[in-house]
Write an enzyme that holds these catalytic residues in place. Structure first.
Site, PDB file in Angstrom:
ATOM      1  N   HIS A 138       0.809  -1.218   0.000  1.00 50.49           N
ATOM      2  CA  HIS A 138       0.000   0.000   0.000  1.00 50.49           C
ATOM      3  C   HIS A 138       0.846   1.273   0.000  1.00 50.49           C
ATOM      4  O   HIS A 138       1.947   1.299   0.537  1.00 50.49           O
ATOM      5  CB  HIS A 138      -0.896   0.019   1.246  1.00 50.49           C
ATOM      6  CG  HIS A 138      -1.705  -1.220   1.396  1.00 50.49           C
ATOM      7  ND1 HIS A 138      -1.761  -1.935   2.574  1.00 50.49           N
ATOM      8  CD2 HIS A 138      -2.480  -1.916   0.520  1.00 50.49           C
ATOM      9  CE1 HIS A 138      -2.538  -2.991   2.424  1.00 50.49           C
ATOM     10  NE2 HIS A 138      -2.983  -3.003   1.178  1.00 50.49           N
ATOM     11  N   LYS A 150       6.026   6.805   7.034  1.00 49.85           N
ATOM     12  CA  LYS A 150       5.516   5.910   8.077  1.00 49.85           C
ATOM     13  C   LYS A 150       6.665   5.466   8.965  1.00 49.85           C
ATOM     14  O   LYS A 150       7.779   5.229   8.484  1.00 49.85           O
ATOM     15  CB  LYS A 150       4.921   4.632   7.481  1.00 49.85           C
ATOM     16  CG  LYS A 150       3.706   4.798   6.644  1.00 49.85           C
ATOM     17  CD  LYS A 150       3.269   3.431   6.109  1.00 49.85           C
ATOM     18  CE  LYS A 150       2.108   3.557   5.165  1.00 49.85           C
ATOM     19  NZ  LYS A 150       1.741   2.260   4.577  1.00 49.85           N
ATOM     20  N   TYR A 173       1.602   1.954  13.703  1.00 51.45           N
ATOM     21  CA  TYR A 173       2.072   2.829  12.632  1.00 51.45           C
ATOM     22  C   TYR A 173       1.919   4.286  13.039  1.00 51.45           C
ATOM     23  O   TYR A 173       0.836   4.687  13.465  1.00 51.45           O
ATOM     24  CB  TYR A 173       1.209   2.673  11.380  1.00 51.45           C
ATOM     25  CG  TYR A 173       1.213   1.367  10.675  1.00 51.45           C
ATOM     26  CD1 TYR A 173       1.847   1.242   9.447  1.00 51.45           C
ATOM     27  CD2 TYR A 173       0.539   0.268  11.192  1.00 51.45           C
ATOM     28  CE1 TYR A 173       1.808   0.045   8.758  1.00 51.45           C
ATOM     29  CE2 TYR A 173       0.513  -0.930  10.505  1.00 51.45           C
ATOM     30  CZ  TYR A 173       1.147  -1.037   9.294  1.00 51.45           C
ATOM     31  OH  TYR A 173       1.107  -2.217   8.609  1.00 51.45           O
ATOM     32  N   ASP A 188      -6.314  -7.209  -1.188  1.00 48.43           N
ATOM     33  CA  ASP A 188      -4.873  -7.249  -1.458  1.00 48.43           C
ATOM     34  C   ASP A 188      -4.551  -8.211  -2.601  1.00 48.43           C
ATOM     35  O   ASP A 188      -3.664  -7.953  -3.409  1.00 48.43           O
ATOM     36  CB  ASP A 188      -4.096  -7.639  -0.210  1.00 48.43           C
ATOM     37  CG  ASP A 188      -3.941  -6.493   0.784  1.00 48.43           C
ATOM     38  OD1 ASP A 188      -4.295  -5.345   0.444  1.00 48.43           O
ATOM     39  OD2 ASP A 188      -3.451  -6.747   1.901  1.00 48.43           O
TER      40      ASP A 188
END
Length: 186
Positions: free
Chosen positions: A65, A75, A135, A171
């Site tokens: 992603h 991130k 995250y 996914d």
């Protein structure tokens, strides 16, 4: 006193951050984020969002992603429980490492985090049952800016260490690369 050891990885801008524990017989304290110390590693934004994921089954793959500019995000990925193989792919247009990937094991035991710059896709495979990832994101998630690549794309040739036991339908249906994909312009 620094609470992080930062290691450069082969893909420019991608880093592993090792957290230092301060402990005694009661347990420990581990700093998860420090804007001042992580600025040296390239984190220049405030934290816009924090997300927690839990993945129950060993061998599960999530990803790959990313967000399109102008919502591209940095991130900091931390493993709080279990262990994962964390993977980042360079999608930056014109980058000398365009479409190359780097994988690092993150676990609750090794206290390593992956600092992923803007312009990278991200995903992981769980190496143990019952994994939790925390995250920190530099920008808020924008559904209309979502992008993804197939974690199974032969052109990427990601070497997943375990048989893939689970992957979401979403996914599994992410697109494979075509010659028209020239990368993200940041």
């Amino acid at each position: 006193m620094t609470r992080f050891t930062i290691h450069e990885l082969p893909l420019p801008g991608l880093k592993v951050v090792e957290r230092q524990n301060l402990g005694d017989p009661r347990g420990f304290l581990s700093r998860m984020f420090c804007a001042e110390e992580l600025a040296v590693a390239g984190w220049a934004s405030p934290i816009a969002q924090i997300n927690l994921t839990r993945t129950l089954r060993r061998g599960t793959v999530r990803g790959m992603h990313y967000q399109h500019p102008p919502h591209a995000e940095m991130k900091l990925v931390n493993c709080l429980r279990g262990a994962v193989l964390d993977v980042a792919i360079d999608l930056r247009s014109g980058s000398p490492t365009f479409l190359q990937w780097q994988a690092e094991e993150l676990s609750a035991e090794n206290r390593r985090s992956m600092l992923i710059p803007e312009g990278f896709a991200h995903g992981f495979q769980t190496l143990t049952d019952d994994c939790e990832l925390l995250y920190f994101h530099s920008v808020t998630h924008v559904p209309g800016s979502e992008g993804a690549l197939s974690a199974l794309d032969p052109r990427l040739n990601i070497c997943w260490p375990l048989e893939i036991t689970e992957m979401s339908e979403r996914d599994r249906l992410h697109p494979r690369l075509t010659d028209q994909f020239t990368g993200l312009i940041l």
